[in-house]
Design a protein around this motif. Structure first.
Motif, PDB file in Angstrom:
ATOM      1  N   GLY B 258      -4.466   0.913   2.096  1.00  0.00           N
ATOM      2  CA  GLY B 258      -4.869  -0.299   1.812  1.00  0.00           C
ATOM      3  C   GLY B 258      -6.535  -0.674   1.242  1.00  0.00           C
ATOM      4  N   THR B 414      -6.135  -5.774  -3.289  1.00  0.00           N
ATOM      5  CA  THR B 414      -5.038  -4.942  -4.452  1.00  0.00           C
ATOM      6  C   THR B 414      -4.096  -5.718  -3.899  1.00  0.00           C
ATOM      7  N   GLY B 415      -2.978  -5.350  -4.892  1.00  0.00           N
ATOM      8  CA  GLY B 415      -1.290  -5.875  -4.519  1.00  0.00           C
ATOM      9  C   GLY B 415      -1.330  -6.689  -5.527  1.00  0.00           C
ATOM     10  N   GLN B 452      -2.250 -10.054   3.667  1.00  0.00           N
ATOM     11  CA  GLN B 452      -2.142  -8.410   4.776  1.00  0.00           C
ATOM     12  C   GLN B 452      -4.273  -8.984   5.231  1.00  0.00           C
ATOM     13  N   VAL B 488      -4.491  -6.936   1.242  1.00  0.00           N
ATOM     14  CA  VAL B 488      -3.201  -6.743   0.410  1.00  0.00           C
ATOM     15  C   VAL B 488      -2.674  -7.883   0.217  1.00  0.00           C
ATOM     16  N   MET B 490       0.122 -10.552  -1.282  1.00  0.00           N
ATOM     17  CA  MET B 490       1.839 -10.514  -1.636  1.00  0.00           C
ATOM     18  C   MET B 490       2.028 -11.736  -1.817  1.00  0.00           C
TER      19      MET B 490
END
Lengths: 160, 654
Positions: B258, B414-415, B452, B488, B490
């Motif tokens: 990540g 990201t994610g 995260q 990351v 979620m």
């Protein structure tokens, strides 16, 4: 050496000998030498490990220890294409597992396996650093991103 | 005398700079020269070449198309766009006026391939080969933008033409990433034209080693690799160590899943890392350095190799650099695939050709590091900050950030967020702003659940923590860490127990095995988490997990083990109810853990088409044209294929 004998020498052997000669006496040469030996042979056969040990004056036990510590080194032959499926965090969160499942079904091998026709070796890795396009995979040096299970077949078909 | 072809060529025979006969004013001369003689002709040659390399708005000179060819955009087809552009420019007779440059990462991976038209600054996103002809025609012949190809803001629906108007870029402060995407990373003259190597020139000409260290200390720069140790202080330890021979190392073993900011910098601006290392080597008194880059980054290694060769050819690496008496030699080592090698002592063992296993500290690397010599390690982003501090001064640098965390930080966003990519912001910006303003919020209108941060060493933070300022100390207090800067995101469809299990699986397989708490502890923790996700969790499991986590944290040898429990502890702290649901009610609230799901068919909604039965790999769905289909839950393997196939929403997952 006569011309006939010359033809009997494995060109890979010659390359390995040149490689070892080039690194002889250099500090910290073991890992670069193993990396280049693997480029020559495609993997690291036991005999090559022994010759690297002799050439660099390092006990073969230590050579073996290093070769088995790092994920990059392979002691068994690899397929013509190495397919690394990323299951890093971003790919995990964006459905990498489904993509992996499809690839496993298409190829009929699991993590670390090589297809019978030697076309692909499948590896699971944690992050190839293309997280923005998750889920991703890398075939040889080529990254493929924004994968979905139905894209897998078409991508695999591009590799002989 | 031949005419100057590149900025690095001598203007006339009066210029004597070569690596063997270095000139101390070389760098300043290239951008403001010639300095040793006054000749309008020479000056004109230099400024002409500079203008091409530094396009200015409204000028016909330096027209270029900057195509992102970083790893992300390359996989989205950037190279095809480059060749299409080159062909089209030729077709329209513009190939001598307009250059196509393949640059490093622009950072907007989600919208790749991206390209920037200079000097107009127009940004085009998601560019396809078919768009190229129109872009060339409108931009360079008609001097207009192609409105329908511009980026559209998903929140406002309005199109935005330049970085300044695209929210993703507008709220960033790009210092370290400033050159990324705007210069050709394979040409040293472009870096020099953008003020490159002026930091080292200033250090060598005007400052003592101690003054350089004081300047870095005053800037407040802290290590960007994770721990956040003050960089200037770290340098001073190594400088003070006894011994003639010292080493410096660039840690480019960016292994955190990540995180890809170091990859972005190495691919997009490799000379910034070299210059940072030169400054560090001069301050510390080292004459040899290594860049240890992971083998998974072939493009980064390639760009770094090219950059080192060019710097050597220009006399910026080697002996007697810029006639200062300072020597520095730099080489690259490719990692061989071991996450633990991101730890300093393991990394050095790996360069020495050994298994990458950490050592007990003390002695610290500053006293006894690589081959027993004093060694200083910093990561890519840290080194790339240094030239800016030297060139623009510590006070300039320290204007960014919070009281104890100065400067900017690059995050890899990201994610499940709309705008994935690389984001550089001043330290102290809130997570909410990064995720919802810059990141554009959550994909597909879903609800945010957690972010995260800091990779396998970091933690998961819930919505109520999003207003925290992102700096080293605040995040550590919250149970996460800045780490290398992976974010990351979620959403509600992510199961936090599954995430905790995911990280422990990573840590236990990457544990080098040297110390017992990490080798055994992470494995036992993973086993417990795995059991919970399979619906076999026991009431006492959570206490056991917490106890184990603290033991592993306190007794492991290196950072890998000491931080491996963080993802578990933080999810237990903020999402305990999800763990309890798995254990007590045997349900997975996010519908992720397969063993805890049941699939049924709503007879009312079933149109009796039979699609699900044909798709079912376990052949456990029965029914016909007259009777609604049913799933045999005993035989069901819970793969979810029926749910994906049904067009009428009749399959229910609970």
């Amino acid at each position: 050496m006569c011309d006939v004998c010359q033809d009997l020498v494995d060109p890979k052997e010659t390359k390995l000998a040149e490689l070892l000669a080039g690194y002889a006496g250099q500090k910290g040469a073991l890992i670069p030498v193993l990396q280049k030996a693997q480029e020559i042979y495609g993997y690291l056969p036991a005999d090559v490990l022994r010759r690297v040990g002799r050439g660099l004056k390092i006990p073969v036990a230590r050579v073996y220890g290093v070769a088995t510590f790092y994920a990059q080194f392979r002691l068994t032959p690899m397929g013509r294409n190495v397919l690394r499926v990323c299951l890093g965090t971003a790919c995990h969160v964006r459905g990498g597992a489904k993509v992996l499942e499809t690839i496993e079904q298409e190829l009929g091998v699991k993590d670390g396996g090589t297809t019978e026709d030697q076309r692909f070796t499948l590896e699971i890795v944690a992050c190839i650093g293309a997280c923005g396009l998750a889920p991703t995979m890398m075939i040889n040096d080529q990254v493929h991103g924004r994968l979905t299970p139905d894209k897998v077949g078409g991508i695999l078909a591009q590799y002989e | 005398m031949e005419t100057m072809k590149t900025l690095l060529d001598p203007c006339c025979e009066r210029c004597t700079h070569t690596p063997e006969t270095p000139c101390r004013d070389y760098i300043r001369c290239l951008t403001a020269g010639p300095l040793c003689h006054d000749d309008p002709g020479c000056r004109a040659k230099r400024s002409g070449l500079l203008a091409e390399l530094r396009p200015t708005q409204g000028s016909e000179e330096g027209q270029q198309i900057l195509v992102c060819a970083g790893t992300g955009c390359a996989s989205s087809g950037a190279h095809k766009v480059v060749s299409a552009l080159e062909g089209e420019l030729q077709r329209q007779g513009l190939d001598s006026e307009v250059k196509v440059v393949a640059t490093g990462c622009h950072g907007f991976c989600e919208q790749g391939p991206t390209l920037i038209i200079e000097p107009a600054h127009t940004v085009y996103t998601l560019v396809k080969q078919g768009d190229v002809a129109e872009i060339v025609q409108k931009e360079f012949k008609e001097k207009q933008r192609v409105e329908n190809l511009l980026y559209q803001d998903p929140l406002t629906g309005q199109s935005a033409a330049t970085f300044a108007n695209i929210r993703f870029f507008a709220q960033q402060t790009r210092v370290v990433l400033g050159n990324c995407g705007f210069i050709n990373p394979e040409r040293i003259e472009e870096y020099i034209a953008h003020d490159g190597y002026q930091g080292i020139a200033k250090a060598l000409q005007e400052m003592s080693s101690d003054q350089v260290i004081e300047e870095v200390k005053a800037s407040g720069l802290r290590g960007r690799g994770g721990a956040g140790f003050p960089t200037g202080l770290k340098w001073s330890f190594c400088r003070q160590s006894a011994g003639e021979k010292k080493y410096i190392i660039c840690n480019a073993d960016e292994g955190d899943p990540g995180a890809f900011m170091d990859r972005g910098v190495l691919e997009g601006d490799p000379h910034a890392v070299i210059e940072g290392m030169l400054i560090g080597a001069y301050a510390i008194g080292a004459d040899e350095g290594y860049v240890y880059c992971r083998a998974e980054y072939p493009l980064a290694i390639k760009h770094m190799e090219i950059a080192i060769r060019q710097a050597e050819a220009a006399g910026l690496l080697g002996n007697n650099i810029l006639d200062s008496g300072f020597n520095f030699h730099l080489s690259i080592r490719a990692g061989a695939g071991a996450f633990v090698c991101g730890e300093e002592t393991a990394l050095m063992a790996s360069i020495e050709g050994k298994r990458g296993m950490p050592k007990v500290r003390p002695p610290f690397p500053a006293q006894s590091g690589l081959w027993g010599k004093p060694t200083n390690i910093n990561n890519v982003e840290t080194w790339a900050n240094v030239p800016h501090i030297l060139r623009r001064g510590a006070a300039w640098y320290a204007q960014y950030g919070t009281e104890k965390s100065k400067g900017t930080k690059i995050f890899a966003l990201t994610g499940k967020v709309n705008n994935t990519g690389l984001v550089e912001v001043p330290m102290g910006m809130s997570l909410r702003k990064i995720i919802f303003d810059i990141g554009g919020g959550i994909q597909n209108g879903k609800k945010f659940k957690a972010v995260q941060i800091g990779g396998p060493s970091g933690g998961c933070l819930p919505d109520e923590m999003l207003d925290l300022p992102v700096d080293y100390d605040t995040l550590t207090r919250a149970g996460a860490m800045v780490g290398s800067g992976g974010l990351v995101v979620m959403d509600e469809t992510t199961c936090m127990v599954d995430i905790a299990r995911f990280f422990l699986n990573f840590s236990q397989s990457e544990s080098c095995g040297k110390c017992t708490p990490c080798r055994e502890g992470t494995k036992r923790m993973w086993e417990i988490l795995d059991r919970i996700t399979k619906g076999e969790g026991k009431e006492e499991d959570l206490d056991t997990l917490e106890h184990l986590a603290h033991v592993v944290k306190e007794t492991s040898l290196c950072g890998l083990g000491q931080n491996a429990p963080n993802p578990v502890l933080s999810t237990l702290k903020y999402f305990r109810d999800e763990f309890e649901a798995h254990i007590r009610d045997k349900t997975c609230p996010a519908h992720v853990c397969a063993a805890l799901l049941t699939y049924t068919i709503d007879a009312e909604k079933c149109k009796k088409c039979g699609l699900c039965a044909r798709a079912c790999p376990a052949a456990c769905i029965s029914g016909d044209k007259k009777t609604p289909y049913v799933i045999d839950t005993e035989k069901c393997i819970k793969c979810g294929t029926c749910l994906d196939t049904c067009k009428f929403g009749a399959v229910v997952r609970a």
